[in-house]
Design a protein around this motif. Structure first.
Motif, PDB file in Angstrom:
ATOM      1  N   GLN A  28       0.830  -1.207   0.000  1.00 24.00           N
ATOM      2  CA  GLN A  28       0.000   0.000   0.000  1.00 24.00           C
ATOM      3  C   GLN A  28       0.863   1.255   0.000  1.00 24.00           C
ATOM      4  O   GLN A  28       0.558   2.243  -0.681  1.00 24.00           O
ATOM      5  CB  GLN A  28      -0.924  -0.009   1.220  1.00 24.00           C
ATOM      6  N   ILE A  29       1.939   1.233   0.776  1.00 33.00           N
ATOM      7  CA  ILE A  29       2.855   2.379   0.808  1.00 33.00           C
ATOM      8  C   ILE A  29       3.485   2.596  -0.562  1.00 33.00           C
ATOM      9  O   ILE A  29       3.554   3.724  -1.069  1.00 33.00           O
ATOM     10  CB  ILE A  29       3.939   2.165   1.878  1.00 33.00           C
ATOM     11  N   ALA A  30       3.943   1.503  -1.171  1.00 34.12           N
ATOM     12  CA  ALA A  30       4.578   1.599  -2.490  1.00 34.12           C
ATOM     13  C   ALA A  30       3.611   2.177  -3.518  1.00 34.12           C
ATOM     14  O   ALA A  30       3.985   3.026  -4.333  1.00 34.12           O
ATOM     15  CB  ALA A  30       5.057   0.217  -2.929  1.00 34.12           C
ATOM     16  N   GLU A  31       2.352   1.746  -3.459  1.00 33.67           N
ATOM     17  CA  GLU A  31       1.364   2.229  -4.422  1.00 33.67           C
ATOM     18  C   GLU A  31       1.056   3.707  -4.213  1.00 33.67           C
ATOM     19  O   GLU A  31       1.011   4.484  -5.170  1.00 33.67           O
ATOM     20  CB  GLU A  31       0.085   1.412  -4.300  1.00 33.67           C
ATOM     21  N   GLN A  32       0.855   4.112  -2.959  1.00 35.98           N
ATOM     22  CA  GLN A  32       0.469   5.495  -2.697  1.00 35.98           C
ATOM     23  C   GLN A  32       1.602   6.483  -2.933  1.00 35.98           C
ATOM     24  O   GLN A  32       1.369   7.629  -3.306  1.00 35.98           O
ATOM     25  CB  GLN A  32      -0.066   5.627  -1.264  1.00 35.98           C
ATOM     26  N   LEU A  33       2.840   6.041  -2.711  1.00 38.48           N
ATOM     27  CA  LEU A  33       3.984   6.940  -2.894  1.00 38.48           C
ATOM     28  C   LEU A  33       4.685   6.738  -4.233  1.00 38.48           C
ATOM     29  O   LEU A  33       5.650   7.443  -4.530  1.00 38.48           O
ATOM     30  CB  LEU A  33       4.994   6.740  -1.756  1.00 38.48           C
ATOM     31  N   ASP A  34       4.195   5.779  -5.013  1.00 36.72           N
ATOM     32  CA  ASP A  34       4.794   5.474  -6.313  1.00 36.72           C
ATOM     33  C   ASP A  34       6.280   5.145  -6.163  1.00 36.72           C
ATOM     34  O   ASP A  34       7.142   5.686  -6.871  1.00 36.72           O
ATOM     35  CB  ASP A  34       4.611   6.656  -7.282  1.00 36.72           C
ATOM     36  N   LEU A  35       6.571   4.252  -5.229  1.00 39.60           N
ATOM     37  CA  LEU A  35       7.936   3.797  -4.984  1.00 39.60           C
ATOM     38  C   LEU A  35       8.039   2.307  -5.278  1.00 39.60           C
ATOM     39  O   LEU A  35       7.072   1.569  -5.097  1.00 39.60           O
ATOM     40  CB  LEU A  35       8.334   4.028  -3.522  1.00 39.60           C
ATOM     41  N   PRO A  36       9.218   1.842  -5.707  1.00 39.68           N
ATOM     42  CA  PRO A  36       9.398   0.402  -5.886  1.00 39.68           C
ATOM     43  C   PRO A  36       9.239  -0.323  -4.556  1.00 39.68           C
ATOM     44  O   PRO A  36       9.675   0.165  -3.514  1.00 39.68           O
ATOM     45  CB  PRO A  36      10.837   0.279  -6.407  1.00 39.68           C
ATOM     46  N   ARG A  37       8.624  -1.504  -4.592  1.00 39.76           N
ATOM     47  CA  ARG A  37       8.396  -2.232  -3.361  1.00 39.76           C
ATOM     48  C   ARG A  37       9.690  -2.572  -2.618  1.00 39.76           C
ATOM     49  O   ARG A  37       9.742  -2.446  -1.384  1.00 39.76           O
ATOM     50  CB  ARG A  37       7.587  -3.504  -3.654  1.00 39.76           C
ATOM     51  N   PRO A  38      10.762  -2.999  -3.312  1.00 35.61           N
ATOM     52  CA  PRO A  38      12.020  -3.261  -2.602  1.00 35.61           C
ATOM     53  C   PRO A  38      12.546  -2.034  -1.859  1.00 35.61           C
ATOM     54  O   PRO A  38      13.110  -2.152  -0.773  1.00 35.61           O
ATOM     55  CB  PRO A  38      12.976  -3.691  -3.719  1.00 35.61           C
ATOM     56  N   THR A  39      12.338  -0.845  -2.447  1.00 34.30           N
ATOM     57  CA  THR A  39      12.760   0.394  -1.778  1.00 34.30           C
ATOM     58  C   THR A  39      11.981   0.595  -0.483  1.00 34.30           C
ATOM     59  O   THR A  39      12.537   0.962   0.557  1.00 34.30           O
ATOM     60  CB  THR A  39      12.556   1.607  -2.704  1.00 34.30           C
ATOM     61  N   VAL A  40      10.671   0.338  -0.545  1.00 32.74           N
ATOM     62  CA  VAL A  40       9.834   0.506   0.644  1.00 32.74           C
ATOM     63  C   VAL A  40      10.257  -0.473   1.735  1.00 32.74           C
ATOM     64  O   VAL A  40      10.385  -0.091   2.906  1.00 32.74           O
ATOM     65  CB  VAL A  40       8.348   0.313   0.287  1.00 32.74           C
ATOM     66  N   TYR A  41      10.493  -1.715   1.380  1.00 26.71           N
ATOM     67  CA  TYR A  41      10.937  -2.706   2.371  1.00 26.71           C
ATOM     68  C   TYR A  41      12.250  -2.263   3.022  1.00 26.71           C
ATOM     69  O   TYR A  41      12.417  -2.366   4.247  1.00 26.71           O
ATOM     70  CB  TYR A  41      11.119  -4.079   1.716  1.00 26.71           C
ATOM     71  N   ARG A  42      13.177  -1.772   2.212  1.00 26.76           N
ATOM     72  CA  ARG A  42      14.477  -1.352   2.738  1.00 26.76           C
ATOM     73  C   ARG A  42      14.329  -0.153   3.688  1.00 26.76           C
ATOM     74  O   ARG A  42      14.935  -0.121   4.774  1.00 26.76           O
ATOM     75  CB  ARG A  42      15.408  -0.981   1.587  1.00 26.76           C
TER      76      ARG A  42
END
Length: 249
Positions: A28-42
């Motif tokens: 959900q964070i990746a979608e709302q901020l338009d960030l790659p999922r691996p970046t969000v996890y990191r």
């Protein structure tokens, strides 16, 4: 140097999103901020390692309790609001409504102090929460008195519609700012939440400069026929807060 700055900016965006939305999954964070999922996890791993976030059920993440301690420390550092708790308590006792103080910060109105009214759970504004400036009495007072209006309109072309009473267009907001300045207060009659009324006035510090806004909010029926009386009490409380702000400067 650009990469560390970008990392900090993305981390800040995640923190702001969690503060506004509550528990969210990495997806959900990746979608709302338009960030790659691996970046969000990191980034979440990094924020968790310094106790800024914590995992919750359903693989979601939320802000940690550390933010409460930080919020208390930040508020204590704002000398102009020392003594505000008693003013809010008196205001709630005299009106029965929830009362809160907001200050202008980075294009938003941020709540720095709050006191629950007689009706529990009606108004969910709490310290640290950011409010829109184009909707709600508190934000619209800050927009009228503490913000470069044209700069705000240019920087915030997309504004959230809460319902069909929300002011959205530049012309609507210009007219509302002019009216607010003329009468010295803003009133919200369900432009964010149906059935909720709020009245806000500016709090002026040294040299008449706005220090923030003071708001009372509650159910429509608790304001019906009492608007003038509540406004008088609210303005008296704002004057007391203004004296506190002037003493601290």
């Amino acid at each position: 140097m650009k990469q560390p700055i970008r990392t900090l900016a993305n981390s800040d965006d995640i923190i702001a999103l969690l503060a506004h939305e509550g528990d969210l999954s990495p997806a959900q964070i990746a979608e709302q901020l338009d960030l790659p999922r691996p970046t969000v996890y990191r980034l979440l791993d990094g924020l968790s390692s310094i106790d800024f976030t914590e995992p919750v059920r359903d693989s979601k993440t939320r802000l940690s309790l550390r933010w409460l301690r930080m919020a208390d420390a930040a508020r204590e550092a704002m000398r102009e609001w020392r003594g505000a708790d008693q003013v809010l308590t008196d205001l709630v006792e005299r009106t029965g409504q929830t009362a809160y103080i907001t200050v202008p910060r980075d294009g938003e109105a941020v709540c720095v102090a709050w006191e629950q009214g007689n009706t529990i759970g009606v108004v969910e504004t709490k310290p640290g929460r950011s409010l829109s400036m184009h909707a709600g009495a508190a934000g619209r007072v800050v927009l009228a008195y503490g913000t470069d209006l044209e700069g705000y309109l240019e920087s915030n072309p997309k504004r959230q519609r809460f319902n069909d009473r929300t002011l959205l267009t530049d012309d609507e907001l210009r007219a509302d700012v002019e009216l607010t300045r003329q009468r010295g207060y803003a009133i919200s009659e369900g432009d964010i939440t149906d059935g909720i009324t709020a009245i806000a006035v500016p709090v002026r510090g040294s040299k008449g400069k706005i220090a923030g806004s003071l708001t009372v909010s509650g159910l429509d029926e608790h304001f019906a026929g009492r608007e003038d009386a509540i406004l008088e009490v609210l303005q008296d409380a704002a004057a007391r807060l203004g004296n506190l702000a002037q003493v601290s400067n």
